[in-house]
Design a protein around this motif. Structure first.
Motif, PDB file in Angstrom:
ATOM      1  N   ALA A   1       0.856  -1.270  -0.071  1.00  0.00           N
ATOM      2  CA  ALA A   1      -0.186   0.027  -0.024  1.00  0.00           C
ATOM      3  C   ALA A   1       0.884   1.345   0.110  1.00  0.00           C
ATOM      4  O   ALA A   1       0.719   2.075  -0.898  1.00  0.00           O
ATOM      5  CB  ALA A   1      -0.945  -0.021   0.934  1.00  0.00           C
ATOM      6  N   ALA A   2       1.698   1.387   1.060  1.00  0.00           N
ATOM      7  CA  ALA A   2       2.916   2.478   1.155  1.00  0.00           C
ATOM      8  C   ALA A   2       3.519   2.708  -0.398  1.00  0.00           C
ATOM      9  O   ALA A   2       3.599   3.929  -0.751  1.00  0.00           O
ATOM     10  CB  ALA A   2       3.437   2.550   2.249  1.00  0.00           C
ATOM     11  N   GLY A   3       4.134   1.646  -0.634  1.00  0.00           N
ATOM     12  CA  GLY A   3       4.939   1.805  -1.735  1.00  0.00           C
ATOM     13  C   GLY A   3       4.399   2.148  -3.179  1.00  0.00           C
ATOM     14  O   GLY A   3       5.082   3.187  -3.890  1.00  0.00           O
ATOM     15  N   LEU A   4       3.143   1.543  -3.520  1.00  0.00           N
ATOM     16  CA  LEU A   4       2.367   2.033  -4.547  1.00  0.00           C
ATOM     17  C   LEU A   4       1.824   3.504  -4.501  1.00  0.00           C
ATOM     18  O   LEU A   4       1.936   4.123  -5.472  1.00  0.00           O
ATOM     19  CB  LEU A   4       1.292   0.848  -5.016  1.00  0.00           C
ATOM     20  CG  LEU A   4       1.683  -0.384  -5.165  1.00  0.00           C
ATOM     21  CD1 LEU A   4       0.720  -1.442  -5.242  1.00  0.00           C
ATOM     22  CD2 LEU A   4       2.647  -0.486  -6.480  1.00  0.00           C
TER      23      LEU A   4
ATOM     24  N   ALA B   1      -0.601   3.992   5.620  1.00  0.00           N
ATOM     25  CA  ALA B   1       0.095   3.919   4.448  1.00  0.00           C
ATOM     26  C   ALA B   1       0.159   4.833   3.279  1.00  0.00           C
ATOM     27  O   ALA B   1       0.965   5.041   2.657  1.00  0.00           O
ATOM     28  CB  ALA B   1      -0.281   2.425   3.975  1.00  0.00           C
ATOM     29  N   TRP B   2      -1.147   5.269   3.128  1.00  0.00           N
ATOM     30  CA  TRP B   2      -1.220   6.147   2.088  1.00  0.00           C
ATOM     31  C   TRP B   2      -0.731   7.487   2.487  1.00  0.00           C
ATOM     32  O   TRP B   2       0.029   8.094   1.571  1.00  0.00           O
ATOM     33  CB  TRP B   2      -2.993   6.361   1.823  1.00  0.00           C
ATOM     34  CG  TRP B   2      -3.859   5.264   1.686  1.00  0.00           C
ATOM     35  CD1 TRP B   2      -5.102   5.190   2.265  1.00  0.00           C
ATOM     36  CD2 TRP B   2      -3.638   4.054   0.922  1.00  0.00           C
ATOM     37  NE1 TRP B   2      -5.854   3.984   1.951  1.00  0.00           N
ATOM     38  CE2 TRP B   2      -4.830   3.178   1.256  1.00  0.00           C
ATOM     39  CE3 TRP B   2      -2.715   3.674   0.240  1.00  0.00           C
ATOM     40  CZ2 TRP B   2      -4.784   1.970   0.480  1.00  0.00           C
ATOM     41  CZ3 TRP B   2      -2.871   2.466  -0.481  1.00  0.00           C
ATOM     42  CH2 TRP B   2      -3.997   1.531  -0.241  1.00  0.00           C
ATOM     43  N   ALA B   3      -0.857   7.780   3.590  1.00  0.00           N
ATOM     44  CA  ALA B   3      -0.432   9.114   4.007  1.00  0.00           C
ATOM     45  C   ALA B   3       1.113   9.366   4.019  1.00  0.00           C
ATOM     46  O   ALA B   3       1.718  10.346   3.662  1.00  0.00           O
ATOM     47  CB  ALA B   3      -1.099   9.786   5.422  1.00  0.00           C
ATOM     48  N   SER B   4       1.519   8.245   4.593  1.00  0.00           N
ATOM     49  CA  SER B   4       3.317   8.153   4.610  1.00  0.00           C
ATOM     50  C   SER B   4       3.780   8.113   3.136  1.00  0.00           C
ATOM     51  O   SER B   4       4.714   8.846   2.796  1.00  0.00           O
ATOM     52  CB  SER B   4       3.720   7.587   5.638  1.00  0.00           C
ATOM     53  OG  SER B   4       3.390   5.772   5.392  1.00  0.00           O
ATOM     54  N   GLY B   5       3.126   7.373   2.520  1.00  0.00           N
ATOM     55  CA  GLY B   5       3.645   7.239   0.929  1.00  0.00           C
ATOM     56  C   GLY B   5       3.467   8.334   0.311  1.00  0.00           C
ATOM     57  O   GLY B   5       4.341   8.786  -0.573  1.00  0.00           O
ATOM     58  N   HIS B   6       2.490   9.196   0.490  1.00  0.00           N
ATOM     59  CA  HIS B   6       2.314  10.355  -0.173  1.00  0.00           C
ATOM     60  C   HIS B   6       3.346  11.499   0.190  1.00  0.00           C
ATOM     61  O   HIS B   6       3.761  12.155  -0.615  1.00  0.00           O
ATOM     62  CB  HIS B   6       0.767  10.794  -0.039  1.00  0.00           C
ATOM     63  CG  HIS B   6       0.328  11.963  -0.641  1.00  0.00           C
ATOM     64  ND1 HIS B   6       0.204  13.278  -0.189  1.00  0.00           N
ATOM     65  CD2 HIS B   6      -0.084  12.239  -1.845  1.00  0.00           C
ATOM     66  CE1 HIS B   6       0.094  14.232  -0.940  1.00  0.00           C
ATOM     67  NE2 HIS B   6      -0.287  13.612  -2.205  1.00  0.00           N
ATOM     68  N   ALA B   7       3.452  11.419   1.682  1.00  0.00           N
ATOM     69  CA  ALA B   7       4.476  12.515   2.135  1.00  0.00           C
ATOM     70  C   ALA B   7       5.864  12.215   1.388  1.00  0.00           C
ATOM     71  O   ALA B   7       6.440  13.208   0.913  1.00  0.00           O
ATOM     72  CB  ALA B   7       4.496  12.415   3.683  1.00  0.00           C
TER      73      ALA B   7
END
Ligand code: FDA
Length: 397
Positions: free
Chosen positions: A19-22, A386-392
């Motif tokens: 999730a985070a990586g993508l 996962a979304w928020a840290s990946g986006h950051a």
């Protein structure tokens, strides 16, 4: 090591196509970065696929910093505030994915978790992200540039993002890669343990309770000062259900769980009242209204006398209270990473920028998602992290 000219060059390499990586990949790709995502597994987003019973509880509309555990509870605030559940919901709606709120702000796909993986891959494809599965990293040098060796050849990048998640569900491809890398670089790693996990009971307790497996009860479950109004579920190994999973993130070995089996009323006062109204009612039947007949029967066999209410003594009332409000249980452990939804602990937030997830001591190195010492409550919060840290990170790489 391959010569610089033989290495394929990228702006960003992300290890871990979860999730985070993508999310990081599609954000960075959207900014025009040349991005490669590597995963050793045979397909991407395996945990997304198995999440939420196959329907992916992809976010929680109430998600906020109070739903996360970390040695530094302030750390997740920045990323969470800059990528809210509503931003992910907008993405879900853009892709026409039907969803619904199950309870407590938890959003699930109507159809299947596959919708979320497809969304992420479609977004990655639209911005030219390259995703490679079956690709372990056999050698890694953190530097300028970072260099990685893979079975398909060497690659180099300016920004390296570690999104390899935690230890939970090893048979799904989970590894301690991110934790090991952090340690090898001298970065802090908060002690890790299985969380959002069923607890186990000793053999004696299991014998007492084993034929209740499958029964679930509405409770308030307390562990270490935190409490959760949710169901518990009796299992063949001990206790599960959302209240237990939530409490497991706070529970410490050797400590009890305190389970209020009558979360809406003071039980002894209720019995006193009923004693006046229906003195001949049997305690088992009164308890059964809340606890189910099976549990009430077992509680009467084990811990409380099945008398008529008019016959109950003060001592009996104490026993009822002790058995129900709260019922104090001493787990002998948890089911561990085999069934845990998440890993508590991880890469220490002191090493990272809360705004960008970049490592303070290693330029161009980032850690995102579950590998970081930020763990959400049950109910869509872990994906929101996962979304928020990946986006950051995706906005900075
Ligand atoms: P994630 O684990 O998703 O991805 C890591 C990726 O890195 C994997 O693809 C893995 O193969 C890869 N990888 C690991 N080691 C590697 C290596 N050495 N080399 C290359 N690649 C490597 N959360 C939630 O919010 N709602 C829910 O409904 C659920 N449900 C749920 C059910 C179950 C059964 C589990 C186990 C977990 C959940 N979760 C959840 C938790 C959620 O799945 C989890 O928090 C996120 O997937 C974490 O996302 P990451 O991208 O950080 O790691």
């Amino acid at each position: 090591m391959a010569s610089p000219s033989s290495r394929k060059q990228y702006d960003v390499v992300i290890i871990g196509a979860g999730a985070a990586g993508l999310m990081c990949a599609l954000t960075a790709g959207g900014r025009g970065r040349r991005v490669l995502v590597l995963d050793h597994a045979n397909k991407v987003g395996k945990k997304i696929l198995m999440s939420g019973g196959g329907r992916c509880n992809f976010t929680n509309i109430h998600s906020g910093p109070e739903h996360f555990l970390s040695a530094n509870p302030h750390f997740p605030k920045s990323a969470l505030s800059r990528y809210t559940p509503w931003q992910f919901i907008a993405l879900v709606e853009k892709h026409g994915i039907p969803y619904h709120e199950k309870k407590l702000g938890q959003l699930f796909c109507d159809r299947s978790s596959k919708d979320i993986v497809r969304l992420l891959l479609d977004e990655c494809r639209a911005v030219g992200v390259e995703v490679r599965t079956h690709t372990p990293v056999t050698d890694l040098r953190v530097g300028t540039p970072h260099t990685l060796t893979t079975p398909q050849g060497p690659v180099a990048c300016k920004s390296l993002v570690v999104a390899t998640g935690g230890y939970s569900i090893p048979k799904m491809g989970a590894t301690g890669f991110g934790f090991d890398l952090a340690r090898s670089l001298g970065l802090p790693v908060e002690p890790t343990r299985a969380a959002l996990v069923p607890v186990t009971l000793d053999a004696r307790k299991l014998r007492q309770l084993k034929d209740l497996a499958g029964v679930s009860l509405d409770t308030v479950t307390h562990a270490q000062g935190s409490s959760f109004r949710e169901n518990i579920l009796f299992t063949h190994r001990g206790l599960s259900g959302p209240a237990i999973l939530q409490a497991s993130s706070y529970w410490q070995p050797g400590e009890p769980l305190e389970i209020d089996l009558f979360p809406d009323r003071a039980l002894v006062e209720h019995i006193e009242r009923m004693r006046r109204e229906r003195p001949r009612l049997r305690l088992k039947n009164l308890l059964g209204e809340q606890l189910t007949r099976r549990v009430a029967q077992r509680w009467c066999e084990l811990w409380v006398p099945d008398k008529r209410l008019e016959q109950l003594t003060g001592e009996d009332m104490d026993r009822v209270r002790q058995a129900c409000q709260p019922w104090t249980v001493w787990p002998d452990g948890t089911e561990g990473y085999r069934t845990a939804e998440v890993t508590l602990g991880g890469v220490g937030t002191d090493a990272l920028s809360s705004k960008t997830m970049a490592c303070r001591d290693y330029p161009g190195l980032y850690f995102i998602g579950e590998v970081v010492d930020v763990t959400g409550h049950l109910g869509g919060h872990n994906f929101q992290w996962a979304w928020a840290s990946g986006h950051a990170a995706g906005q900075h790489v």
